[in-house]
Design a protein around this motif. Structure first.
Motif, PDB file in Angstrom:
ATOM      1  N   GLU A  84       1.862   6.273  -2.645  1.00 55.84           N
ATOM      2  CA  GLU A  84       0.640   7.065  -2.787  1.00 55.84           C
ATOM      3  C   GLU A  84      -0.218   6.424  -3.878  1.00 55.84           C
ATOM      4  N   ARG A  86      -1.903   3.718  -3.621  1.00 54.61           N
ATOM      5  CA  ARG A  86      -1.930   2.268  -3.418  1.00 54.61           C
ATOM      6  C   ARG A  86      -1.019   1.473  -4.350  1.00 54.61           C
ATOM      7  N   GLN A 141      -7.850  -1.834  -1.184  1.00 53.10           N
ATOM      8  CA  GLN A 141      -6.565  -1.723  -1.880  1.00 53.10           C
ATOM      9  C   GLN A 141      -5.492  -1.124  -0.963  1.00 53.10           C
ATOM     10  N   GLN A 142      -5.909  -0.166  -0.133  1.00 49.61           N
ATOM     11  CA  GLN A 142      -4.946   0.428   0.819  1.00 49.61           C
ATOM     12  C   GLN A 142      -4.483  -0.635   1.816  1.00 49.61           C
ATOM     13  N   PRO A 162      -1.699   7.539   3.164  1.00 48.05           N
ATOM     14  CA  PRO A 162      -2.569   6.360   3.295  1.00 48.05           C
ATOM     15  C   PRO A 162      -4.063   6.674   3.317  1.00 48.05           C
ATOM     16  N   SER A 163      -4.442   7.912   3.663  1.00 46.91           N
ATOM     17  CA  SER A 163      -5.884   8.211   3.757  1.00 46.91           C
ATOM     18  C   SER A 163      -6.471   8.750   2.453  1.00 46.91           C
ATOM     19  N   LEU A 166     -10.134   8.051   0.751  1.00 44.83           N
ATOM     20  CA  LEU A 166     -10.915   7.098   1.545  1.00 44.83           C
ATOM     21  C   LEU A 166     -12.024   7.806   2.316  1.00 44.83           C
ATOM     22  N   ILE A 174      -7.823   2.753   9.054  1.00 45.52           N
ATOM     23  CA  ILE A 174      -6.460   2.653   8.518  1.00 45.52           C
ATOM     24  C   ILE A 174      -5.455   3.224   9.527  1.00 45.52           C
TER      25      ILE A 174
END
Length: 235
Positions: A84, A86, A141-142, A162-163, A166, A174
């Motif tokens: 979490e 990144r 970065q993700q 992952p979101s 963003l 993604i």
């Protein structure tokens, strides 16, 4: 089952974070863990990764007990986490971050090949390969965190939010990439606040509430479940 989590109990001091969580992930699946903040989703992933030791319960991967294994050995077996937030190495370049992802590999000759594959999947990273990763946007970065994890050639990718943070357009991108990574043979256990997106790509899902699994089933069924819609999908 490829990965089996059985009756995990985890506490932070007096706070019981997980109260008997069990879940399974089959070869080739995307399995989502959804739930509100503080439901125990991240704790579950961190326990699987070996970053947290459970009070009780067991985790097996390909039939091997990994409950007490250190994190680097778990990565060596083929389970890798995209954390979490990144957590890229901000003072290292994009290229150096990717090389760090392959640090446990013995086959150094094919690392360059895999870096090429990461750049094919994430062309923006190639454009910025000599840039310090701390200067990348959140979305980049993700992508780098995902690319770095793929450098360890994982069988199972554990993805934590992952979101997070963003822009909506990037979230779509993604998730399309996560789906593609899965289609090329990587099994994925996905923790995600955006239940809508998670259920749209997952095969199966578990709903966690205050450290317990309260619902489990095919992702499509859960997406159509009125309780889930009301609690997590804003419908």
């Amino acid at each position: 089952m490829l990965l089996e989590v059985n009756d995990l109990h985890v506490s932070y001091g007096a706070i019981r974070a997980l109260k008997g969580v069990s879940c399974q992930v089959g070869e080739g699946e995307i399995v989502a863990l959804i739930g509100a903040n503080g439901a125990g989703k991240t704790t579950t992933l961190r326990t699987i990764s070996g970053l947290i030791r459970p009070q009780s319960g067991s985790i097996t991967y390909k039939g091997i007990a990994i409950t007490k294994m250190p994190p680097h050995e778990i990565v060596g077996l083929g389970l890798c986490q995209v954390p979490e937030g990144r957590r890229v190495f901000t003072r290292m370049t994009v290229m150096e971050n990717l090389e760090m992802g392959a640090y446990i590999r013995k086959d150094k000759s094919s690392v360059k090949e895999d870096i090429k594959k990461v750049f094919q999947r994430f062309p923006r990273l190639e454009e910025r390969k000599d840039q310090l990763s701390g200067t990348l946007s959140g979305g980049e970065q993700q992508m780098l965190a995902m690319g770095r994890a793929l450098m360890s050639r994982p069988n199972v990718l554990l993805m934590d939010e992952p979101s997070m943070g963003l822009a909506p357009m990037l979230v779509q991108e993604i998730f399309a990439i996560i789906k593609e990574i899965n289609e090329t043979g990587t099994t994925i256990l996905l923790v995600e606040q955006n239940a809508h997106m998670a259920l749209s790509i997952a095969h199966r899902a578990y709903v966690l509430e205050t450290g317990e699994v309260v619902l489990v089933g095919p992702a499509k069924d859960l997406a159509n479940n009125p309780e889930v819609q009301k609690a997590y999908l804003g419908e």
